[in-house]
Enzyme design. Sequence first.
Site, PDB file in Angstrom:
ATOM      1  N   CYS A 162      -8.645  -0.667  -3.785  1.00 52.56           N
ATOM      2  CA  CYS A 162      -8.168   0.773  -3.560  1.00 52.56           C
ATOM      3  C   CYS A 162      -8.399   1.343  -4.766  1.00 52.56           C
ATOM      4  O   CYS A 162      -9.169   2.407  -5.008  1.00 52.56           O
ATOM      5  CB  CYS A 162      -6.798   0.628  -2.852  1.00 52.56           C
ATOM      6  SG  CYS A 162      -6.359  -0.189  -1.616  1.00 52.56           S
ATOM      7  N   LYS A 187      -5.281  11.071   0.169  1.00 56.29           N
ATOM      8  CA  LYS A 187      -5.244   9.718   0.013  1.00 56.29           C
ATOM      9  C   LYS A 187      -5.990   9.282  -1.367  1.00 56.29           C
ATOM     10  O   LYS A 187      -5.548   8.648  -2.249  1.00 56.29           O
ATOM     11  CB  LYS A 187      -5.919   8.884   0.858  1.00 56.29           C
ATOM     12  CG  LYS A 187      -6.222   7.598   0.877  1.00 56.29           C
ATOM     13  CD  LYS A 187      -5.107   6.649   0.686  1.00 56.29           C
ATOM     14  CE  LYS A 187      -5.417   5.440   0.054  1.00 56.29           C
ATOM     15  NZ  LYS A 187      -4.438   4.357   0.684  1.00 56.29           N
TER      16      LYS A 187
HETATM   17  N1  SAJ Z   1      -1.155  -2.353 -12.067  1.00 55.34           N
HETATM   18  C1  SAJ Z   1      -1.019  -2.364 -13.480  1.00 55.34           C
HETATM   19  N2  SAJ Z   1       0.227  -1.753 -14.009  1.00 55.34           N
HETATM   20  C2  SAJ Z   1       1.136  -1.130 -13.245  1.00 55.34           C
HETATM   21  C3  SAJ Z   1       0.798  -1.158 -11.778  1.00 55.34           C
HETATM   22  C4  SAJ Z   1      -0.042  -1.547 -11.318  1.00 55.34           C
HETATM   23  O1  SAJ Z   1      -1.785  -2.883 -14.261  1.00 55.34           O
HETATM   24  O2  SAJ Z   1       2.085  -0.452 -13.754  1.00 55.34           O
HETATM   25  C5  SAJ Z   1      -2.415  -2.727 -11.486  1.00 55.34           C
HETATM   26  C6  SAJ Z   1      -2.205  -3.981 -10.693  1.00 55.34           C
HETATM   27  O3  SAJ Z   1      -1.827  -5.042 -11.196  1.00 55.34           O
HETATM   28  C7  SAJ Z   1      -3.342  -4.220  -9.736  1.00 55.34           C
HETATM   29  C8  SAJ Z   1      -3.774  -2.580  -9.638  1.00 55.34           C
HETATM   30  O4  SAJ Z   1      -3.100  -1.891 -10.712  1.00 55.34           O
HETATM   31  O5  SAJ Z   1      -4.457  -4.645 -10.322  1.00 55.34           O
HETATM   32  C9  SAJ Z   1      -3.352  -1.827  -8.258  1.00 55.34           C
HETATM   33  O6  SAJ Z   1      -1.972  -2.559  -7.786  1.00 55.34           O
HETATM   34  P1  SAJ Z   1      -0.885  -1.387  -7.278  1.00 55.34           P
HETATM   35  O7  SAJ Z   1      -0.053  -2.101  -6.850  1.00 55.34           O
HETATM   36  O8  SAJ Z   1      -0.721  -0.062  -8.202  1.00 55.34           O
HETATM   37  O9  SAJ Z   1      -1.655  -0.671  -5.940  1.00 55.34           O
HETATM   38  P2  SAJ Z   1      -2.533  -1.357  -4.644  1.00 55.34           P
HETATM   39  O10 SAJ Z   1      -4.026  -1.233  -4.922  1.00 55.34           O
HETATM   40  O11 SAJ Z   1      -1.777  -2.842  -4.309  1.00 55.34           O
HETATM   41  O12 SAJ Z   1      -1.998  -0.403  -3.567  1.00 55.34           O
HETATM   42  C10 SAJ Z   1      -2.633   1.092  -3.712  1.00 55.34           C
HETATM   43  C11 SAJ Z   1      -0.910   1.634  -3.216  1.00 55.34           C
HETATM   44  N3  SAJ Z   1      -1.310   3.284  -3.735  1.00 55.34           N
HETATM   45  C12 SAJ Z   1      -0.323   3.720  -4.575  1.00 55.34           C
HETATM   46  O13 SAJ Z   1       0.676   3.229  -5.152  1.00 55.34           O
HETATM   47  C13 SAJ Z   1      -0.718   5.284  -4.777  1.00 55.34           C
HETATM   48  C14 SAJ Z   1      -0.793   1.779  -1.740  1.00 55.34           C
HETATM   49  O14 SAJ Z   1       0.483   2.595  -1.648  1.00 55.34           O
HETATM   50  C15 SAJ Z   1      -2.013   2.206  -1.202  1.00 55.34           C
HETATM   51  O15 SAJ Z   1      -1.889   2.043   0.261  1.00 55.34           O
HETATM   52  C16 SAJ Z   1      -3.246   1.231  -1.431  1.00 55.34           C
HETATM   53  O16 SAJ Z   1      -3.247   1.204  -3.038  1.00 55.34           O
HETATM   54  C17 SAJ Z   1      -4.283   1.406  -0.506  1.00 55.34           C
HETATM   55  O17 SAJ Z   1      -4.753   0.950   0.338  1.00 55.34           O
HETATM   56  O18 SAJ Z   1      -5.117   2.608  -1.052  1.00 55.34           O
END
Ligand code: SAJ
Length: 417
Positions: A269, A215
Site C-alpha cells: 500500500c 485513499k
Molecule cells: N513504518 C515505519 N515507521 C512507522 C510506521 C510504519 O517504518 O512509524 C513502515 C512499516 O514498517 C511498514 C510500512 O511503513 O514497512 C507501512 O506500514 P503501516 O503500518 O504504516 O501501514 P500498512 O501498509 O500496513 O497499512 C496502510 C494503512 N494506511 C495508513 O495508515 C494511512 C492502512 O490504514 C491502509 O488500509 C493500508 O495501508 C492499505 O491497504 O492501503
Amino acid sequence: MNYDICVLGLGYIGLPTASIFATKGKKVLGVDVVPRVVETINAGKIHIEEPDLDVLVRAAVQSGNLRADTKPAPAATYIIAVPTPFRKEHQQHKTPDLSFVEQATRFIAPVVPAGALVILESTSPVGTTEKVRGWLLDELGRVRKAEASALGVSLRFAHCPERILPGQMLKELVANDRIAGGLTPEASLAARDLYRVFCTGEIFLTDARTAEMAKLTENSFRDVNIAFANELSLICEKLGIDVWELIRLANRHPRVKILQPGPGVGGHCIAVDPWFIVDAAPDEARLIRTAREVNDRKPERVLAWVRAAATRFPRPVIACFGLAFKADVDDLRESPAVEIVERLAHDGLGEVLAVEPHIRALPAALAAGGGVQLVDAAAALARANVLVLLVSHRAFAGIDRKLLAGKAVVDTRGFWK
Ligand code: SAJ
C-alpha cells in the site's frame, strides 16, 4: 441461486469483507482465480495470516452464507478487491497496473443483472471507477449485445476504498469510518446502505474521483511522515545523535508526532499508492515523490551499516531478525527486510541466517537462490556474530539483552534499546 454480494478477489481485503457480510446474513459468493484459494476457503480455512480471520471465515462458511468459486454469478452487488500494483516492467516510471481490475470487471459481464451496484474497493488511481464502467459497458456490448444498452444504463458504480490496517484488520473493518464515492449520488447512497450492514464508523458520501484521491492521500501522508523519520535517522547518523532519543524528546511538544525510522517502507500500500499520485501529476507531486525516494533508499543505508559491522569479524555470520514488511504480520510483499537479506546473501560477506517466526519456509529467492537459512531466534543468537533487527515482531522483544553482548548489533528500529 442469486447472491446478495459477489466479491472478486479473496485476498487480504476481499476475504475479510466477504466473510463479515456473510456473518451478517448476506448471501455471499467469493471469487478467486486461484483454485487452491477457493478450495481452502470452502473448507472453512484461510490462506493468509491475520489475527482472528480464521474464526471469522469458519463462521461465515459454516453459516452457509459464504461460498467460494473460480467464477462469478448473478448478484445484487459486486465488490472488486483485486491488487493494483505498479507495472514491474516500468519500475522507473512506476505506472499503475490496472489489469487485474479490468479482468475482474470484464469477468462479471456475462452474469451481472440489471440494476446491480458495482463497487471498486481496490486502491486505484483517480479515474479508475469511470474506467470500470467503461470496461463493463464495453464487455456487455460484446457478450450480451441485445440487452447491453438497457443493462448498462441500469448499473451503478462507486469507489469505497478499504482502510484497514494489516494486523488489526477485523477491528478496523468494523470500526473505521468509510468513504462512499459514487459515479452518481444514488450510487453513493446505495454503497453507504450496503456497508452500514457491518460498519459502525461514519460513512461519508462523495464522488468517485474524490474517494479515489482520498485513499491515495491517506497513504501518501503516512509515507511522507515516515520519510521524515527516515531522513532524520540519516541526519542524526551524520551528526552523532541518537535518533530514537531525539524523536522521543521532540514528540513531547504538544503538536509534534514524528513516526519511527526503520529499514524502509514495505507492504503493498504505502510503498505503492503514492506513485499513483506522482504518475498522475508528476510536476506537482514533488514532495510525495521525494518521500518515496527517501524511503526506497533506506535499505541501501542499512546494508552499508551491516557491511561495516561484518568487517569486525574474520568469519561473519549475519542473523537478520524479521522478513515481514512490518511487525507481527506474515506478509513479505514489498518488504525492505527481504530486499536487505537478499542483497546481503548476494554480497557473500559470510553466512546469512534469517529469523521469521511467521513463516514456515523462505521464499525461493532467499533459500535456493541466496543460500539463506531460516532458523529460530535461539539458533541465530548462538551462531551469529552480527545481529540485524529488521522487524519489531513481539516475538523478538523478550530476547535476553545479555545474549547480544560481544556481537555487532544493527538495530534498524530502535527495538532492542
Ligand atoms: N513504518 C515505519 N515507521 C512507522 C510506521 C510504519 O517504518 O512509524 C513502515 C512499516 O514498517 C511498514 C510500512 O511503513 O514497512 C507501512 O506500514 P503501516 O503500518 O504504516 O501501514 P500498512 O501498509 O500496513 O497499512 C496502510 C494503512 N494506511 C495508513 O495508515 C494511512 C492502512 O490504514 C491502509 O488500509 C493500508 O495501508 C492499505 O491497504 O492501503
